[in-house]
Design a protein around this motif. Structure first.
Motif, PDB file in Angstrom:
ATOM      1  N   PRO A 200       0.886  -1.152   0.035  1.00  0.00           N
ATOM      2  CA  PRO A 200       0.129  -0.450   0.133  1.00  0.00           C
ATOM      3  C   PRO A 200       1.036   1.596  -0.184  1.00  0.00           C
ATOM      4  O   PRO A 200       0.481   2.442  -0.058  1.00  0.00           O
ATOM      5  N   ILE A 201       2.303   0.974   0.360  1.00  0.00           N
ATOM      6  CA  ILE A 201       2.864   2.106   0.613  1.00  0.00           C
ATOM      7  C   ILE A 201       3.225   3.237  -0.877  1.00  0.00           C
ATOM      8  O   ILE A 201       3.349   4.006  -1.305  1.00  0.00           O
TER       9      ILE A 201
ATOM     10  N   GLN B  39       0.815   4.976  -2.463  1.00  0.00           N
ATOM     11  CA  GLN B  39       0.666   6.209  -1.571  1.00  0.00           C
ATOM     12  C   GLN B  39       1.976   6.690  -3.025  1.00  0.00           C
ATOM     13  O   GLN B  39       1.208   8.321  -2.876  1.00  0.00           O
TER      14      GLN B  39
ATOM     15  N   ALA C 223       9.775   2.324  -2.244  1.00  0.00           N
ATOM     16  CA  ALA C 223       8.335   1.961  -1.024  1.00  0.00           C
ATOM     17  C   ALA C 223       9.155   0.634  -0.855  1.00  0.00           C
ATOM     18  O   ALA C 223       9.926   0.585   0.297  1.00  0.00           O
TER      19      ALA C 223
END
Lengths: 193, 190
Positions: free
Chosen positions: B32-33, B36, B62
């Motif tokens: 999920p990083i 973002q 990431a």
């Protein structure tokens, strides 16, 4: 009710765990460079501390005391704390990956944060009952978070201030922490505990 | 003695079961990083960071393989936003990004444009307007200054003009930043 309010005020201001009892200094110096990270760690510690305080009290009251093995408190509490921290880490990784990455190594280090074990042991010695014990843990965590956030705010200002060279970096941070501790001595006598 | 051993065995077993269950229940899928980080990048897919697009660069950040200071179109603002998101300290811009201290805009020299539409195809953000045999022009508010339209132009009629500093775009320099730079790293105490 007044008794519970006194517990909260006492743990947050008067007997602040960081500035009066000098517990939990590792994250206090380590995670106080940015206010956001400090708030994040404060939140995580509050959650872990309250939960582990409650579970530790239950384990102590319902398992260790009836079996007469209070001398194994430290081991039992460390087990409880490690589990709560690991659980928090797993949940946080799923629900808030940003906070998870921002806290990084400091999240597992809550395991060895002496506040957490200190609160559990102090609670077990005082034996004030479940609600008071949980409030004591919660107050300790709030006090820790508040001081951490305040300190991070100070350090953000100090970082851009014109600090004399010998004092730059951790030196001025330690001086600041000492002055904060002195300031918090002003609360002594507000509550007898 | 036996009671203590039994108690700790049961306790450890119960806690282990709880952790095992939570590891399955709260399993993290994907990264999920990276998602973002990708959101913060300008999506110009210009490749000036050395990666074949914004998404691969986001994944590299990431996983910790790439620094956060390589995005030229995003410049200092993106770098600071990434530093904020990841809780890292801001670092000075690097590589292609470092030369871009001032944001620049592509400008089509309208007297020389032959209307070949080659720069339209090259523009990753569709900031160039025009049609075949018609004069092209750049939509200033969309242009990211990535310079990808320069090589395909057969008559070399596109130039990069620095964006003039207006009352709207000017801001105070960050404390400690050398004069003239838009932003250097925040001075953070060790």
């Amino acid at each position: 009710m007044a008794e519970y309010a006194l517990i909260l005020v006492g743990t947050i201001l008067v007997n602040n765990f960081v500035l009066a009892k000098f517990l939990g200094l590792c994250p206090f110096m380590g995670v106080s460079k940015k206010v956001e990270t400090a708030l994040g760690l404060g939140l995580a510690t509050t959650f872990v501390l309250t939960l582990s305080g409650a579970v530790a009290y239950l384990v102590d009251h319902w398992l260790l005391v009836p079996l007469g093995i209070e001398f194994l408190r430290t081991i039992a509490f460390i087990l409880v704390i490690a589990v709560v921290v690991q659980f928090t880490e797993t949940v946080m990784h799923k629900t808030s990956p940003m906070l998870y990455q921002a806290l990084g190594i400091y999240l597992p280090l809550i395991t060895t944060n002496c506040i957490v074990l200190g609160v559990a042991l102090l609670n077990a010695q005082a034996d004030k009952g479940f609600t008071a014990s949980v409030l004591y843990a919660f107050g300790a965590a709030l006090g820790f978070s508040m001081v951490l956030a305040l300190f991070a705010g100070l350090r953000e200002r100090v970082a851009v201030a014109d600090v004399p060279e010998p004092f730059q970096g951790n030196a001025i941070a330690l001086v600041t922490a000492g002055l904060m501790s002195l300031a918090f001595m002003g609360f002594a006598g507000l509550v007898q505990s | 003695m036996l009671g203590a051993i039994a108690l700790f065995t049961v306790l450890a077993g119960a806690f282990g079961a709880l952790l095992g269950y939570s590891a399955i229940r709260f399993r993290v899928e994907g990264d999920p990083i990276a998602e973002q980080i990708d959101h913060l990048l300008p999506q110009s897919q210009c490749g000036q960071c050395g990666f074949p697009g914004c998404r691969p660069y986001a994944e590299a950040i990431a996983s910790g393989e790439a620094e956060i200071n390589k995005c030229a179109p995003g410049g200092a603002a993106t770098m600071v936003a990434l530093a904020d998101l990841l809780g890292r300290d801001p670092v000075p811009l690097d590589g292609a990004a470092a030369q871009e201290t001032v944001r620049r805009l592509a400008v089509v020299d309208e007297t020389r444009c032959i209307g070949c539409t080659l720069c339209l195809q090259a523009c990753p953000v569709d900031a160039i307007l025009g049609a075949a045999k018609q004069m092209h022009t750049v939509i200033a508010s969309e242009c990211t200054g990535c310079e990808l339209c320069l090589p395909p132009c057969p008559v070399e009629c596109i130039r990069m003009d620095p964006l003039p500093e207006t009352l709207r775009s000017w801001k105070w320099p960050y404390p400690g930043a050398p004069a003239g730079r838009e932003v250097a790293a925040h001075p953070e105490a060790a």
